[in-house]
Write a protein that holds these residues in place. Sequence first.
Motif, PDB file in Angstrom:
ATOM      1  N   ASP A 282      45.685  24.457  -8.631  1.00 38.23           N
ATOM      2  CA  ASP A 282      44.742  24.068  -9.693  1.00 38.23           C
ATOM      3  C   ASP A 282      44.649  22.547  -9.785  1.00 38.23           C
ATOM      4  O   ASP A 282      43.561  21.984  -9.944  1.00 38.23           O
ATOM      5  CB  ASP A 282      45.218  24.587 -11.068  1.00 38.23           C
ATOM      6  CG  ASP A 282      45.244  26.101 -11.159  1.00 38.23           C
ATOM      7  OD1 ASP A 282      44.397  26.746 -10.517  1.00 38.23           O
ATOM      8  OD2 ASP A 282      46.114  26.633 -11.878  1.00 38.23           O
ATOM      9  N   LEU A 283      45.794  21.888  -9.681  1.00 37.61           N
ATOM     10  CA  LEU A 283      45.820  20.431  -9.828  1.00 37.61           C
ATOM     11  C   LEU A 283      45.195  19.742  -8.624  1.00 37.61           C
ATOM     12  O   LEU A 283      44.491  18.736  -8.769  1.00 37.61           O
ATOM     13  CB  LEU A 283      47.260  19.950 -10.031  1.00 37.61           C
ATOM     14  CG  LEU A 283      47.904  20.427 -11.341  1.00 37.61           C
ATOM     15  CD1 LEU A 283      49.370  20.015 -11.393  1.00 37.61           C
ATOM     16  CD2 LEU A 283      47.156  19.861 -12.549  1.00 37.61           C
ATOM     17  N   LEU A 284      45.425  20.301  -7.444  1.00 40.62           N
ATOM     18  CA  LEU A 284      44.841  19.727  -6.233  1.00 40.62           C
ATOM     19  C   LEU A 284      43.314  19.862  -6.290  1.00 40.62           C
ATOM     20  O   LEU A 284      42.590  18.931  -5.944  1.00 40.62           O
ATOM     21  CB  LEU A 284      45.406  20.443  -5.003  1.00 40.62           C
ATOM     22  CG  LEU A 284      45.130  19.828  -3.629  1.00 40.62           C
ATOM     23  CD1 LEU A 284      45.578  18.381  -3.563  1.00 40.62           C
ATOM     24  CD2 LEU A 284      45.837  20.627  -2.541  1.00 40.62           C
ATOM     25  N   ARG A 285      42.846  21.015  -6.790  1.00 44.40           N
ATOM     26  CA  ARG A 285      41.403  21.227  -6.921  1.00 44.40           C
ATOM     27  C   ARG A 285      40.806  20.188  -7.885  1.00 44.40           C
ATOM     28  O   ARG A 285      39.790  19.570  -7.587  1.00 44.40           O
ATOM     29  CB  ARG A 285      41.103  22.634  -7.430  1.00 44.40           C
ATOM     30  CG  ARG A 285      39.604  22.963  -7.397  1.00 44.40           C
ATOM     31  CD  ARG A 285      39.274  24.279  -8.071  1.00 44.40           C
ATOM     32  NE  ARG A 285      39.843  25.426  -7.377  1.00 44.40           N
ATOM     33  CZ  ARG A 285      40.826  26.211  -7.829  1.00 44.40           C
ATOM     34  NH1 ARG A 285      41.357  25.980  -9.012  1.00 44.40           N
ATOM     35  NH2 ARG A 285      41.263  27.220  -7.125  1.00 44.40           N
ATOM     36  N   ALA A 286      41.497  19.985  -9.007  1.00 49.20           N
ATOM     37  CA  ALA A 286      41.015  19.024 -10.003  1.00 49.20           C
ATOM     38  C   ALA A 286      40.974  17.614  -9.420  1.00 49.20           C
ATOM     39  O   ALA A 286      40.054  16.843  -9.691  1.00 49.20           O
ATOM     40  CB  ALA A 286      41.905  19.059 -11.237  1.00 49.20           C
ATOM     41  N   SER A 287      41.951  17.299  -8.571  1.00 49.16           N
ATOM     42  CA  SER A 287      42.030  15.932  -8.037  1.00 49.16           C
ATOM     43  C   SER A 287      40.996  15.665  -6.945  1.00 49.16           C
ATOM     44  O   SER A 287      40.780  14.521  -6.554  1.00 49.16           O
ATOM     45  CB  SER A 287      43.443  15.651  -7.518  1.00 49.16           C
ATOM     46  OG  SER A 287      43.686  16.377  -6.344  1.00 49.16           O
ATOM     47  N   MET A 288      40.352  16.735  -6.466  1.00 50.81           N
ATOM     48  CA  MET A 288      39.286  16.554  -5.484  1.00 50.81           C
ATOM     49  C   MET A 288      37.972  16.151  -6.149  1.00 50.81           C
ATOM     50  O   MET A 288      37.052  15.673  -5.494  1.00 50.81           O
ATOM     51  CB  MET A 288      39.041  17.855  -4.710  1.00 50.81           C
ATOM     52  CG  MET A 288      40.108  18.172  -3.697  1.00 50.81           C
ATOM     53  SD  MET A 288      39.857  19.829  -3.037  1.00 50.81           S
ATOM     54  CE  MET A 288      38.528  19.521  -1.858  1.00 50.81           C
ATOM     55  N   GLY A 289      37.893  16.395  -7.469  1.00 57.78           N
ATOM     56  CA  GLY A 289      36.656  16.092  -8.194  1.00 57.78           C
ATOM     57  C   GLY A 289      36.520  14.602  -8.450  1.00 57.78           C
ATOM     58  O   GLY A 289      37.318  13.793  -7.978  1.00 57.78           O
ATOM     59  N   LYS A 290      35.495  14.247  -9.181  1.00 58.60           N
ATOM     60  CA  LYS A 290      35.238  12.828  -9.412  1.00 58.60           C
ATOM     61  C   LYS A 290      35.737  12.373 -10.785  1.00 58.60           C
ATOM     62  O   LYS A 290      35.563  11.213 -11.164  1.00 58.60           O
ATOM     63  CB  LYS A 290      33.721  12.550  -9.289  1.00 58.60           C
ATOM     64  CG  LYS A 290      33.138  12.858  -7.906  1.00 58.60           C
ATOM     65  CD  LYS A 290      33.630  11.862  -6.850  1.00 58.60           C
ATOM     66  CE  LYS A 290      33.127  12.238  -5.461  1.00 58.60           C
ATOM     67  NZ  LYS A 290      33.942  11.659  -4.386  1.00 58.60           N
ATOM     68  N   GLN A 291      36.341  13.317 -11.547  1.00 57.96           N
ATOM     69  CA  GLN A 291      36.765  12.943 -12.900  1.00 57.96           C
ATOM     70  C   GLN A 291      37.973  11.995 -12.897  1.00 57.96           C
ATOM     71  O   GLN A 291      38.723  11.943 -11.936  1.00 57.96           O
ATOM     72  CB  GLN A 291      37.202  14.185 -13.709  1.00 57.96           C
ATOM     73  CG  GLN A 291      36.218  15.311 -13.738  1.00 57.96           C
ATOM     74  CD  GLN A 291      36.780  16.513 -12.975  1.00 57.96           C
ATOM     75  OE1 GLN A 291      37.205  16.384 -11.829  1.00 57.96           O
ATOM     76  NE2 GLN A 291      36.756  17.663 -13.619  1.00 57.96           N
TER      77      GLN A 291
END
Lengths: 164, 164
Positions: A75-84
């Motif tokens: 979940d965290l890796l997915r979030a870190s791929m975003g631009k936020q």
Amino acid sequence: ARPRVGYYYTGKTGGTLFNEHMKKLTVQEFQSIPVVINDSASVYDAICTMFLEDVGTLFVVKQDSILIGIVSRKDLLRASMGKQDLESVPVSIIMTRMPNITTCKQEDPILEVAHKLISKQIDGVPVVRERTVNDQTVHEVIGRITKTNITKAFVHLAKDELHD
Amino acid sequence: ARPRVGYYYTGKTGGTLFNEHMKKLTVQEFQSIPVVINDSASVYDAICTMFLEDVGTLFVVKQDSILIGIVSRKDLLRASMGKQDLESVPVSIIMTRMPNITTCKQEDPILEVAHKLISKQIDGVPVVRERTVNDQTVHEVIGRITKTNITKAFVHLAKDELHD
């Protein structure tokens, strides 16, 4: 008449005996300490906690260790791929929420948890104790079981049987 | 004289028999398909591959599936916390390199791999086959074993023993 060698047939094969032994291995015997973060923490905080504690799953709690969510390395890796900006996104936005969380209890057989991890394709589950607060059932986090604990149980089984 | 019930003492206890059974469970029986990326791929490519294939570990190879490195979800998460552009950093910069990689062979007992995963605190190992290329020993990747496979072996053991 019983055979004189001192062994006699109990109606149980080695397999049955072993299976009963396996079912006696409970969560309590193999569980690890739970690693939790507060629901107000950011995604960035969660990533840092994951590294500091070296775990793959964090349990998100509110006061008194009450489980409200769960967040995985994935979940965290997915979030870190975003631009936020990871410091401004609260972990509660990306976590999986109760009641969509698989849990277990201290007295459950470890085998039952192994089944859950495989069938639900998850890496770990929180060990919880039910409590009643203001007429509502809540789940207090008291441990965790991951595939690491199952792997340890597997190794333990082999050692255990060597010595009996 | 042998007891008349038809069972007699072989000198092996249920535990010994079980242990022998456990040692017969080999890597080959439980291994998964390896997920590999080329050493010229970027960290960003590696993260995408990890999500598309839904695995926690990637094996980094050069031509002919020759193992040169390994990269975990943890390595990628660490890299994504930095300030670099993930598309311009090659995965070979952050991977763990041969010969610092724990591997196993198809004919190894799964129990031996479980021991390695616990003692080295890793999530998975590549299954390799040795080959000689230009007088050098190289390792061709042919599978992977993770804690998920060990958990499946644990569940399998219980099922197996139920039916014998």
